[in-house]
Design an enzyme around this catalytic site. Structure first.
Site, PDB file in Angstrom:
ATOM      1  CG  ASN A  83      -1.760  -1.150   1.326  1.00  0.00           C
ATOM      2  OD1 ASN A  83      -1.637  -1.962   2.132  1.00  0.00           O
ATOM      3  ND2 ASN A  83      -2.469  -1.404   0.179  1.00  0.00           N
ATOM      4  CB  ILE A  91       0.421   6.134   2.561  1.00  0.00           C
ATOM      5  CG1 ILE A  91       1.962   6.507   2.942  1.00  0.00           C
ATOM      6  CG2 ILE A  91      -0.252   4.945   3.401  1.00  0.00           C
ATOM      7  CD1 ILE A  91       1.954   7.019   4.107  1.00  0.00           C
ATOM      8  CB  CYS A  92      -3.043   3.087  -1.082  1.00  0.00           C
ATOM      9  SG  CYS A  92      -4.711   2.690  -1.233  1.00  0.00           S
ATOM     10  CG  LEU A  93      -4.281   4.550   5.987  1.00  0.00           C
ATOM     11  CD1 LEU A  93      -4.557   3.227   6.294  1.00  0.00           C
ATOM     12  CD2 LEU A  93      -3.377   5.351   6.599  1.00  0.00           C
TER      13      LEU A  93
END
Length: 159
Positions: A83, A91-93
């Site tokens: 991620n 950041i993939c959050l």
């Protein structure tokens, strides 16, 4: 007007961080001396993960609409994680995108990122190599790559 509100909020968080320094030894948040909208954090890789023993630097860019809008956060330290974009550190959050709430603080964002390091989500990968290893069930392959990059990028050089 908006900017004053975000400044006041960030100043409040700054004071909290000074007070909590000892409370959370895994997170060290530092505000830029000349710009309260720029922060960096050092976070410790969670134990029992391939990131254990590493210290990872994050860069925060806080919008003037904070806390109504989330900060932009990226890894400055290279990390092999499904991620996190390997080149940009993006950041993939969900909480940094559509699940953001003004109740979150920079400190709690750091905690969420540490939790993400411990529990990767291979179904929304920014790093496809890493995501594919996990999706295909090659946990060992993923862990050895992640450990190698942790050693190379996130551990203090000996000597």
């Amino acid at each position: 007007m908006m900017m004053q509100a975000s400044r006041a909020r960030l100043f409040k968080e700054y004071k909290e961080v000074q007070r909590e320094k000892t409370a959370d030894p895994d997170i060290q948040l530092v505000c830029d001396d000349s710009n309260i909208f720029k922060w960096t954090a050092l976070i410790k890789g969670p134990s029992e993960t391939p990131y254990d023993g590493g210290v990872f630097q994050l860069a925060f860019s806080v919008p003037e609409q904070y806390p109504l809008q989330p900060p932009q956060v990226r890894f400055l330290t290279k990390i092999f994680h499904p991620n996190v974009h390997f080149k940009t550190g993006e950041i993939c959050l969900d909480i940094l995108k559509n699940a953001w709430s003004p109740a979150w603080t920079l400190q709690s964002v750091c905690r969420a990122i540490i939790a993400l390091m411990a529990h990767p989500e291979p179904d929304s990968p920014l790093n496809c190599d890493s995501g594919n290893l996990l999706r295909s069930g090659d946990i060992r392959g993923y862990q050895s790559m992640a450990r190698m990059y942790t050693r190379l990028a996130a551990m203090p050089k000996k000597g």
